[in-house]
Design an enzyme around this catalytic site. Sequence first.
Site, PDB file in Angstrom:
ATOM      1  CE  LYS A 190     -60.276 -21.708 -30.352  1.00 38.82           C
ATOM      2  NZ  LYS A 190     -59.650 -21.464 -31.663  1.00 38.82           N
TER       3      LYS A 190
HETATM    4  O1  G3P Z   1     -61.090 -23.578 -35.841  1.00 38.88           O
HETATM    5  C1  G3P Z   1     -60.276 -24.666 -35.564  1.00 38.88           C
HETATM    6  C2  G3P Z   1     -59.338 -24.871 -36.682  1.00 38.88           C
HETATM    7  O2  G3P Z   1     -58.323 -23.916 -36.683  1.00 38.88           O
HETATM    8  C3  G3P Z   1     -58.806 -26.241 -36.793  1.00 38.88           C
HETATM    9  O3  G3P Z   1     -58.851 -26.517 -38.118  1.00 38.88           O
HETATM   10  O4  G3P Z   1     -58.274 -27.630 -40.201  1.00 38.88           O
HETATM   11  O5  G3P Z   1     -56.688 -27.708 -38.250  1.00 38.88           O
HETATM   12  O6  G3P Z   1     -58.799 -28.996 -38.203  1.00 38.88           O
HETATM   13  P1  G3P Z   1     -58.113 -27.787 -38.712  1.00 38.88           P
END
Ligand code: G3P
Length: 215
Positions: free
Chosen positions: A83
Site C-alpha cells: 500500500k
Molecule cells: O480504509 C481507510 C480507512 O482506514 C480510513 O478510514 O474512517 O479513518 O477515514 P477513516
Amino acid sequence: MKLFIDTANMAQVEEIASWGVLDGVTTNPSLVAKEEGANFKDTVIAMCGLVNEVSAQVTGVTFEEMKVQADEYSSWHKNVVVKVPMTVEGLKTLNYCSAKGMKTNTTLVFSVSQAIMAAKSGATMISPFVGRLDDLGMDGMDLIADIMEAWSHYKFDTQVLVASVRNLEHVTRAAKLGAHISTIPYKIFTELPQHDLTDKGLKKFMEDWETVQGK
Ligand code: G3P
C-alpha cells in the site's frame, strides 16, 4: 464485488473470514497503532493465511525508502499488497512494483485526477476515501461515481476500492456503482447480514413451530 475488512486486529479478521465472505484486509499505520503489542509483520503474515489480499502500508516518504519497504513486505507472503500513498514518490513506487509483478493499493485518493495518475502508474487498486470527503460536507460517493464513469471509457485494470467507509449506505452505493471492492470496518461488517424483518420473521417461525410441537 470483493469485500475487505479495514482493520489491523487479527481476531476481527478471523471472525469475518469464518463466515466465508472475506476477500481481503486493508491495514494502515493508524489501525496498526490501535493494536498494542501486536507485531506488524507477524500480523500481516497471519492474515495472509486467511485471505488472498492483505494491504500493508509503506511508511517511507521517498521512492528509495518506499522501494525498500515494498521489496521487504512482498517477501513476507505472496498475498501481501503493497500500500502506497498517492504522492509523486508513490507513483514512482507503483511503477516499480508493477514492473516487478507486486500487487499495489494506492491510498489517500481524493480526486479523479489522482485516480488516473495511479492507474497510469500500474496500481492494482486505488482507495478513494469517501468518509473523509463526507466529513467536509461533500458526498464522498460522488467521487466513486465519477471514477467509475471515467473507468467506463477506458481499459484500466486498476480496481476501485471504496475506503473510509462509515456506514451501510456507503457499501450498498458502492455496489450499485459497480465499484470493485469495499473495505469495511468490523462494526459495519457485522451489520451487513442483519435486518429487523429477518429477526422478526425468524422469531415468528420459531413461535409457530413451538405451537405445532405442542399439538
Ligand atoms: O480504509 C481507510 C480507512 O482506514 C480510513 O478510514 O474512517 O479513518 O477515514 P477513516
